[in-house]
Design a protein around this motif. Sequence first.
Motif, PDB file in Angstrom:
ATOM      1  N   MET A 439       5.856  -1.719  -5.910  1.00 26.64           N
ATOM      2  CA  MET A 439       7.054  -0.921  -6.146  1.00 26.64           C
ATOM      3  C   MET A 439       7.734  -0.580  -4.824  1.00 26.64           C
ATOM      4  SD  MET A 439       5.881   1.814  -9.073  1.00 26.64           S
ATOM      5  CE  MET A 439       7.472   2.613  -9.008  1.00 26.64           C
ATOM      6  N   LYS A 440       8.994  -0.200  -4.908  1.00 24.22           N
ATOM      7  CA  LYS A 440       9.723   0.240  -3.723  1.00 24.22           C
ATOM      8  C   LYS A 440       9.065   1.486  -3.151  1.00 24.22           C
ATOM      9  CE  LYS A 440      14.430   1.150  -2.155  1.00 24.22           C
ATOM     10  NZ  LYS A 440      15.852   1.306  -2.563  1.00 24.22           N
ATOM     11  N   ASN A 441       8.976   1.536  -1.831  1.00 25.59           N
ATOM     12  CA  ASN A 441       8.386   2.659  -1.091  1.00 25.59           C
ATOM     13  C   ASN A 441       6.878   2.809  -1.311  1.00 25.59           C
ATOM     14  OD1 ASN A 441      10.952   3.425  -0.097  1.00 25.59           O
ATOM     15  ND2 ASN A 441      11.360   4.568  -1.995  1.00 25.59           N
ATOM     16  N   CYS A 442       6.227   1.730  -1.734  1.00 24.35           N
ATOM     17  CA  CYS A 442       4.775   1.818  -1.936  1.00 24.35           C
ATOM     18  C   CYS A 442       4.000   1.531  -0.650  1.00 24.35           C
ATOM     19  CB  CYS A 442       4.321   0.859  -3.041  1.00 24.35           C
ATOM     20  SG  CYS A 442       4.446  -0.885  -2.574  1.00 24.35           S
ATOM     21  N   GLY A 443       4.685   1.040   0.378  1.00 31.12           N
ATOM     22  CA  GLY A 443       3.997   0.769   1.646  1.00 31.12           C
ATOM     23  C   GLY A 443       3.946  -0.693   2.022  1.00 31.12           C
ATOM     24  N   LYS A 444       4.768  -1.531   1.358  1.00 30.59           N
ATOM     25  CA  LYS A 444       4.754  -2.963   1.674  1.00 30.59           C
ATOM     26  C   LYS A 444       5.212  -3.226   3.100  1.00 30.59           C
ATOM     27  CE  LYS A 444       7.440  -3.907  -1.745  1.00 30.59           C
ATOM     28  NZ  LYS A 444       8.375  -4.685  -2.585  1.00 30.59           N
ATOM     29  N   SER A 445       6.291  -2.567   3.521  1.00 30.96           N
ATOM     30  CA  SER A 445       6.786  -2.762   4.882  1.00 30.96           C
ATOM     31  C   SER A 445       5.726  -2.386   5.905  1.00 30.96           C
ATOM     32  CB  SER A 445       8.055  -1.939   5.112  1.00 30.96           C
ATOM     33  OG  SER A 445       9.081  -2.352   4.246  1.00 30.96           O
ATOM     34  N   GLY A 446       4.969  -1.339   5.584  1.00 25.93           N
ATOM     35  CA  GLY A 446       3.889  -0.931   6.476  1.00 25.93           C
ATOM     36  C   GLY A 446       2.824  -1.996   6.615  1.00 25.93           C
ATOM     37  N   VAL A 447       2.534  -2.691   5.501  1.00 21.47           N
ATOM     38  CA  VAL A 447       1.553  -3.777   5.552  1.00 21.47           C
ATOM     39  C   VAL A 447       2.071  -4.907   6.435  1.00 21.47           C
ATOM     40  CG1 VAL A 447       0.358  -5.525   4.175  1.00 21.47           C
ATOM     41  CG2 VAL A 447       0.577  -3.203   3.299  1.00 21.47           C
ATOM     42  N   GLN A 449       4.284  -4.758   8.920  1.00 18.52           N
ATOM     43  CA  GLN A 449       4.306  -4.375  10.337  1.00 18.52           C
ATOM     44  C   GLN A 449       2.904  -4.192  10.905  1.00 18.52           C
ATOM     45  OE1 GLN A 449       7.119  -4.303  12.296  1.00 18.52           O
ATOM     46  NE2 GLN A 449       7.907  -5.287  10.439  1.00 18.52           N
ATOM     47  N   ALA A 450       1.948  -3.835  10.052  1.00 17.11           N
ATOM     48  CA  ALA A 450       0.567  -3.706  10.516  1.00 17.11           C
ATOM     49  C   ALA A 450       0.006  -5.052  10.960  1.00 17.11           C
ATOM     50  CB  ALA A 450      -0.305  -3.118   9.410  1.00 17.11           C
ATOM     51  N   LEU A 451       0.459  -6.136  10.328  1.00 19.48           N
ATOM     52  CA  LEU A 451       0.026  -7.469  10.756  1.00 19.48           C
ATOM     53  C   LEU A 451       0.439  -7.726  12.199  1.00 19.48           C
ATOM     54  CD1 LEU A 451      -1.139 -10.300  10.069  1.00 19.48           C
ATOM     55  CD2 LEU A 451       1.145 -10.932   9.283  1.00 19.48           C
ATOM     56  N   LEU A 452       1.536  -7.096  12.638  1.00 21.82           N
ATOM     57  CA  LEU A 452       2.029  -7.265  14.002  1.00 21.82           C
ATOM     58  C   LEU A 452       1.459  -6.214  14.944  1.00 21.82           C
ATOM     59  CD1 LEU A 452       5.780  -7.920  13.097  1.00 21.82           C
ATOM     60  CD2 LEU A 452       3.906  -9.560  13.251  1.00 21.82           C
ATOM     61  N   GLY A 453       0.499  -5.401  14.444  1.00 22.13           N
ATOM     62  CA  GLY A 453      -0.174  -4.417  15.290  1.00 22.13           C
ATOM     63  C   GLY A 453       0.590  -3.126  15.469  1.00 22.13           C
ATOM     64  N   ARG A 454       1.524  -2.793  14.562  1.00 15.89           N
ATOM     65  CA  ARG A 454       2.351  -1.608  14.729  1.00 15.89           C
ATOM     66  C   ARG A 454       1.914  -0.501  13.773  1.00 15.89           C
ATOM     67  NH1 ARG A 454       7.711  -5.419  14.708  1.00 15.89           N
ATOM     68  NH2 ARG A 454       7.365  -6.335  16.763  1.00 15.89           N
ATOM     69  N   ASN A 455       1.623   0.671  14.332  1.00 12.46           N
ATOM     70  CA  ASN A 455       1.251   1.806  13.497  1.00 12.46           C
ATOM     71  C   ASN A 455       2.499   2.501  12.960  1.00 12.46           C
ATOM     72  OD1 ASN A 455       2.259   3.205  15.675  1.00 12.46           O
ATOM     73  ND2 ASN A 455       0.258   3.835  16.459  1.00 12.46           N
ATOM     74  N   HIS A 487       5.260 -12.168   3.008  1.00  9.94           N
ATOM     75  CA  HIS A 487       6.622 -12.129   2.461  1.00  9.94           C
ATOM     76  C   HIS A 487       6.737 -10.942   1.525  1.00  9.94           C
ATOM     77  CE1 HIS A 487       9.970 -14.095  -0.164  1.00  9.94           C
ATOM     78  NE2 HIS A 487      10.440 -13.147   0.621  1.00  9.94           N
ATOM     79  N   ASP A 488       7.600 -10.006   1.876  1.00 11.54           N
ATOM     80  CA  ASP A 488       7.841  -8.813   1.062  1.00 11.54           C
ATOM     81  C   ASP A 488       8.732  -9.195  -0.117  1.00 11.54           C
ATOM     82  OD1 ASP A 488       8.516  -6.401  -0.041  1.00 11.54           O
ATOM     83  OD2 ASP A 488       9.129  -5.445   1.827  1.00 11.54           O
ATOM     84  N   PRO A 567     -10.263  -2.552  -4.826  1.00  8.52           N
ATOM     85  CA  PRO A 567      -9.087  -2.151  -4.047  1.00  8.52           C
ATOM     86  C   PRO A 567      -9.462  -1.842  -2.595  1.00  8.52           C
ATOM     87  CG  PRO A 567      -9.132  -1.010  -6.156  1.00  8.52           C
ATOM     88  CD  PRO A 567     -10.451  -1.706  -6.029  1.00  8.52           C
ATOM     89  N   GLN A 568      -8.612  -2.288  -1.681  1.00  6.72           N
ATOM     90  CA  GLN A 568      -8.871  -2.106  -0.255  1.00  6.72           C
ATOM     91  C   GLN A 568      -8.036  -0.944   0.274  1.00  6.72           C
ATOM     92  OE1 GLN A 568     -11.153  -4.493   1.383  1.00  6.72           O
ATOM     93  NE2 GLN A 568     -11.467  -4.674  -0.824  1.00  6.72           N
ATOM     94  N   ALA A 569      -8.719   0.089   0.745  1.00  5.86           N
ATOM     95  CA  ALA A 569      -8.011   1.237   1.309  1.00  5.86           C
ATOM     96  C   ALA A 569      -7.319   0.824   2.604  1.00  5.86           C
ATOM     97  CB  ALA A 569      -8.991   2.374   1.562  1.00  5.86           C
ATOM     98  N   PHE A 570      -6.055   1.268   2.761  1.00  4.07           N
ATOM     99  CA  PHE A 570      -5.293   0.855   3.947  1.00  4.07           C
ATOM    100  C   PHE A 570      -4.302   1.945   4.323  1.00  4.07           C
ATOM    101  CE2 PHE A 570      -1.558  -1.119   5.889  1.00  4.07           C
ATOM    102  CZ  PHE A 570      -2.157  -1.771   6.954  1.00  4.07           C
ATOM    103  N   THR A 571      -4.163   2.161   5.638  1.00  7.24           N
ATOM    104  CA  THR A 571      -3.177   3.101   6.147  1.00  7.24           C
ATOM    105  C   THR A 571      -2.636   2.618   7.487  1.00  7.24           C
ATOM    106  OG1 THR A 571      -2.770   5.386   6.817  1.00  7.24           O
ATOM    107  CG2 THR A 571      -4.962   4.497   7.278  1.00  7.24           C
ATOM    108  N   CYS A 572      -1.379   2.928   7.739  1.00  9.45           N
ATOM    109  CA  CYS A 572      -0.761   2.637   9.038  1.00  9.45           C
ATOM    110  C   CYS A 572      -0.715   3.876   9.915  1.00  9.45           C
ATOM    111  CB  CYS A 572       0.665   2.122   8.843  1.00  9.45           C
ATOM    112  SG  CYS A 572       0.764   0.540   8.017  1.00  9.45           S
ATOM    113  N   ASN A 573      -1.084   5.026   9.335  1.00 10.95           N
ATOM    114  CA  ASN A 573      -1.011   6.294  10.068  1.00 10.95           C
ATOM    115  C   ASN A 573      -2.240   6.441  10.952  1.00 10.95           C
ATOM    116  OD1 ASN A 573      -0.143   8.745  10.952  1.00 10.95           O
ATOM    117  ND2 ASN A 573      -0.502   9.846   9.021  1.00 10.95           N
ATOM    118  N   THR A 574      -2.276   5.633  12.002  1.00  9.73           N
ATOM    119  CA  THR A 574      -3.398   5.627  12.938  1.00  9.73           C
ATOM    120  C   THR A 574      -2.878   5.817  14.355  1.00  9.73           C
ATOM    121  OG1 THR A 574      -3.254   3.220  13.113  1.00  9.73           O
ATOM    122  CG2 THR A 574      -4.788   4.105  11.478  1.00  9.73           C
ATOM    123  N   THR A 575      -3.774   6.221  15.241  1.00 11.49           N
ATOM    124  CA  THR A 575      -3.394   6.407  16.645  1.00 11.49           C
ATOM    125  C   THR A 575      -3.180   5.062  17.320  1.00 11.49           C
ATOM    126  OG1 THR A 575      -4.708   8.430  16.706  1.00 11.49           O
ATOM    127  CG2 THR A 575      -4.029   7.491  18.819  1.00 11.49           C
TER     128      THR A 575
END
Length: 720
Positions: A439-447, A449-455, A487-488, A567-575
Amino acid sequence: MHAGRARPLRAADMKKDVRILLVGEPRVGKTSLIMSLVSEEFPEEVPPRAEEITIPADVTPERVPTHIVDYSEAEQSDEQLHQEISQANVICIVYAVNNKHSIDKVTSRWIPLINERTDKDSRLPLILVGNKSDLVEYSSMETILPIMNQYTEIETCVECSAKNLKNISELFYYAQKAVLHPTGPLYCPEEKEMKPACIKALTRIFKISDQDNDGTLNDAELNFFQRICFNTPLAPQALEDVKNVVRKHISDGVADSGLTLKGFLFLHTLFIQRGRHETTWTVLRRFGYDDDLGLTPEYLFPLLKIPPDCTTELNHHAYLFLQSTFDKHDLDRDCALSPDELKDLFKVFPYIPWGPDVNNTVCTNERGWITYQGFLSQWTLTTYLDVQRCLEYLGYLGYSILTEQESQASAITVTRDKKIDLQKKQTQRNVFRCNVIGMKNCGKSGVLQALLGRNLMRQKKIRDDHKSYYAINTVYVYGQEKYLLLHDISESEFLTEAEIICDVVCLVYDVSNPKSFEYCARIFKQHFMDSRIPCLIIAAKSDLHEVKQEYSISPADFCRKHKMPPPQAFTCNTTEAPSKDIFVKLTTMAMYPHARLRCMCTCNRCTFCICQNFLNSDLLQSIKNKIFTAILNRLRARVAEWGAMLLADDEGSITHQVHAVSSVEDSIFMESSHGPLFLEARHVTQADLKSSTFWLRASFGATVFAVLGFAMYKALLKQR
């Protein structure tokens, strides 16, 4: 570089044939010129009009078929004349040098008539032919030169004699040359300088040939240029002669013993002014240009067949070329291309091919500059998604010239059919596509950008108009470097066929949104439940409070029901940079869609989980403990017997034996705490061990269990 013998032009480089039309006033000798060329002698009787003559390619200087067409005012109508003009590639306007009336008709009748019948932007080249030069002792050039200066479409003027065969062959050679090597696109006679389009093309050729990007062509680069264009190297003295000519005319044409861009352009201007424009055309055509100084479709888009269910990837030679291209423009050697360095790289392109979204598609450094890895990743992405565009880009960079290949198609590997990979349970691919759905705003963009190493902190700095629906980076699977392309997919009720085709699916839901998982479950059931595409569910924003999903079963139960990894827990909110574990898992699933991943299995269904659960079960642990206790008691009894036998020994010896016994016990307890049974009792004799029927039974049972377990594992794996 010199105007020496050029290499033979390929058929794709020039016209298939040349059509020459001769026009002029009656009795100026048009037909005589044609017949003198064919028979190599002046004809005694001249017909009113010569039939069309075709000269085979192998007897012409330019190796191209040539058609010579005569015009007779007495036998042909104006309509037929207009038709012949429209079909001609070059027109020879013939006048008699001893007939002023025929010279006046060149400007009053013939040039206006021809220009009316041709497009203004693509005027036919004209050759002025002064025949009957044997009848006068003066030249008509003083009269003709003002006409040539007035009309830029006039290529040259030739004075000849059909009777004496003077300049007959030269006449038709210049006519061929005017078609195959026209001066018009290259040079402006009024300004006495090259036209902007020609300067632009030669500037691109210079930048491609300047392989170290130092702004000059050194001797090695000049020799390479000479060899690929003219098939012959330059002697050291010839190189110096070329440089000396440039030094003599312009002060900044040579720098640090290398030819500058100004010197390079001056040389070609000199060739054109001296009538050797075929030299410049040979260079232009070798680098892919057509008569209008545009790159030909045959050069930019070579034929490349791609069967269904096959993908396109760059091969090893292409990556080496791109590596050298990156190094050439990374002037500060920081392993990243600054905006100015990237702009310099794209100067050989007619447009800037990458937009600002590229910086959010591939890896960049802290300043937002594309890194070496990001540079290769972007080319890999372009090759996978749009191979024709990749071929075009490689053409602009001069891949086929610098690598001396037939075309850019040699840089592409077409992978085999995916069905064959599934049958053989192995793949030769290096690029794997993962469609990220949610769904929109579910965190796809975060996934992505995380592939590129961006928190999350770095992601918040991305402008909305610079966001990308793609992300690509390298992932290591079992020591092999692979590319994972994310691909989003925009939220929709039904996915298109193009949105379904991929190697692995990543279904993303927001743990803090109770309505988020329902969309993933619905899409999975609609499109992927019965497909062979592996799927992985990502519980995004796992740093937030998890709420119960408004769905009939929990995400974990849903995965268990459909035999999917949990299900794999995932977050981009890291240091630091987000974890890349899910990307390794996604790539591994794409590489091995037929097998379950051991590192992810908690399903209690696969062989690995069954064996692990059995080995960790309470029953097996109880049996292991009893075996350890029995063996330990046996050893203690044996030690007691040794103690009675050694009472007569000295105290030091007894102390040594006690330490030995202690070390045996420590070894037993240490090994038992780590799981595997490994008994190190060097003081137990071989005879004592053989006499222990219990030990023999335990060993035999363990061996049988291991053999049966391994056989069962292999059988189940083969079925999968």
